[in-house]
Design a protein around this motif. Structure first.
Motif, PDB file in Angstrom:
ATOM      1  N   ALA A 277       0.857  -1.202   0.000  1.00 38.25           N
ATOM      2  CA  ALA A 277       0.000   0.000   0.000  1.00 38.25           C
ATOM      3  C   ALA A 277       0.890   1.248   0.000  1.00 38.25           C
TER       4      ALA A 277
ATOM      5  N   MET B  56      -2.847   6.297  -0.435  1.00 38.54           N
ATOM      6  CA  MET B  56      -3.958   5.503   0.117  1.00 38.54           C
ATOM      7  C   MET B  56      -4.127   5.819   1.609  1.00 38.54           C
TER       8      MET B  56
ATOM      9  N   ARG C 196      -2.139   5.213   9.222  1.00 39.29           N
ATOM     10  CA  ARG C 196      -2.357   4.505   7.948  1.00 39.29           C
ATOM     11  C   ARG C 196      -1.733   3.109   7.950  1.00 39.29           C
TER      12      ARG C 196
ATOM     13  N   ALA D 177      -3.662  -0.155   6.655  1.00 35.40           N
ATOM     14  CA  ALA D 177      -3.173  -0.967   5.534  1.00 35.40           C
ATOM     15  C   ALA D 177      -3.115  -2.445   5.922  1.00 35.40           C
TER      16      ALA D 177
ATOM     17  N   PHE E 135      -2.801  -5.725   3.531  1.00 34.83           N
ATOM     18  CA  PHE E 135      -1.468  -5.518   2.950  1.00 34.83           C
ATOM     19  C   PHE E 135      -0.387  -6.017   3.916  1.00 34.83           C
TER      20      PHE E 135
ATOM     21  N   VAL F  56       4.264  -1.688   2.960  1.00 27.42           N
ATOM     22  CA  VAL F  56       3.875  -0.308   2.637  1.00 27.42           C
ATOM     23  C   VAL F  56       5.041   0.405   1.949  1.00 27.42           C
TER      24      VAL F  56
ATOM     25  N   GLU G 193      -7.994   3.351  -8.605  1.00 27.75           N
ATOM     26  CA  GLU G 193      -7.860   1.912  -8.402  1.00 27.75           C
ATOM     27  C   GLU G 193      -7.521   1.215  -9.730  1.00 27.75           C
TER      28      GLU G 193
ATOM     29  N   CYS H 114       1.006   0.048  -4.733  1.00 31.95           N
ATOM     30  CA  CYS H 114      -0.297   0.567  -5.169  1.00 31.95           C
ATOM     31  C   CYS H 114      -0.272   2.080  -5.002  1.00 31.95           C
TER      32      CYS H 114
ATOM     33  N   THR I 112     -10.746   4.752   0.796  1.00 33.99           N
ATOM     34  CA  THR I 112      -9.734   3.763   0.378  1.00 33.99           C
ATOM     35  C   THR I 112     -10.249   2.333   0.485  1.00 33.99           C
ATOM     36  N   THR I 113     -10.788   1.979   1.658  1.00 33.14           N
ATOM     37  CA  THR I 113     -11.192   0.593   1.881  1.00 33.14           C
ATOM     38  C   THR I 113     -12.337   0.196   0.954  1.00 33.14           C
TER      39      THR I 113
ATOM     40  N   LEU J 134     -11.251  -1.327  -2.407  1.00 29.74           N
ATOM     41  CA  LEU J 134     -10.285  -2.430  -2.433  1.00 29.74           C
ATOM     42  C   LEU J 134     -10.838  -3.748  -2.967  1.00 29.74           C
TER      43      LEU J 134
END
Ligand SMILES: O=C(O)C(=O)[C@H](O)CO
Ligand SMILES: [Mg+2]
Length: 259
Positions: free
Chosen positions: A6, A11, A20, A24, A29, A32, A210, A236, A244-245, A248
């Motif tokens: 991520a 994100m 964050r 993530a 994920f 990162v 995305e 990403c 964000t979520t 996904l």
């Protein structure tokens, strides 16, 4: 199947930076990446990585006065010491965060013999320091629409310069978003440059959202990347179109693939 990192600069920006990491990890994920860690103590970030079982895939060396429009120091005349300081700082953080790759931004500069020579010298300097720590330094071509005047524009230019830099730990950061905008034919481009690729990033084109939207067919593109032998993280580096979520769903499709 590809493994995804991520990008915390783009994100989970609904949350403060340090929150964050957990978001993530919760989203699934295992790694990162982000632009810069330098506003925070490295021990604070290391704690976040450890607490959430995350790997640090990549971050950038300090790129000058970002708010003032600078986008890297490696081609800037008269900034050699600033560049060297940025590498010392980046490697210090990389060691603390156990991060194996640093992106070195080139800067806004015309491509002249002089800027090329300075760039080669600077990246070589960084590569030699990084090699002692088993770290790779990466260079990334960036599209001119998003970053007008950026020194490094195409994969061919990057590979030519990497050949001149001539260090095994100086490698290409291949961002499909930029490559598609500037060059197209991205799978042939990836296959031709696979031996130089040290890191991958993705986003939809043209919106940089995305990867399940836009003009690139990422299920095909990423299957070809894996078939070509890439086993590293896929960053990403996209701006979610909404929360964000909520965006996904594309990631779940890859998880189902693996079962
Ligand atoms: O913009 C990108 O694609 C990057 O990867 C840089 O690190 C920041 O501009
Ligand atoms: Mg990128």
């Amino acid at each position: 199947m590809p493994k995804f990192a991520a990008n915390l600069s783009m994100m989970f920006t609904e949350l403060p930076f340090l929150e964050r990491f957990e978001a993530a990890a919760t989203a699934g994920f295992n790694a990162v990446e982000y632009l810069f860690p330098y506003d925070f103590e490295k021990s604070l970030i290391a704690d976040k990585l450890k607490a959430h079982s995350l790997e640090q895939a990549l971050f950038n060396a300090h790129a000058g006065d970002w708010d003032g429009g600078e986008r890297g120091l490696a081609t800037l005349e008269g900034r050699r010491q600033d560049f060297r300081d940025s590498i010392t700082q980046a490697l210090d953080y990389a060691r603390a965060l156990e991060c194996p790759k640093i992106h070195i931004m080139a800067g806004i500069s015309d491509v002249t013999g002089k800027t090329e020579a300075l760039y080669v010298e600077n990246v070589r300097y960084a590569a030699d320091l990084a090699a002692a720590l088993d770290i790779e330094v990466l260079v990334e071509p960036i599209n001119a629409r998003d970053m007008p005047g950026y020194f490094l524009g195409s994969v061919a230019q990057a590979i030519d310069l990497l050949e001149r830099i001539d260090r095994p730990n100086a490698r290409l950061q291949f961002d499909y978003y930029h490559a598609q905008i500037t060059e197209g034919d991205v799978t042939m481009l990836m296959r031709d440059s696979i031996d130089s690729i040290g890191h991958i990033q993705i986003a939809s084109v043209p919106e940089r959202n995305e990867p399940d939207t836009g003009e690139l067919n990422y299920p095909y593109v990423l299957a070809e990347l894996v078939a070509a032998g890439y086993r590293g993280w896929v960053g990403c580096e996209y701006r979610p179109a909404g929360e964000t979520t909520a965006g996904l769903g594309w990631l779940a499709a890859y998880r189902n693939d693996a079962k």
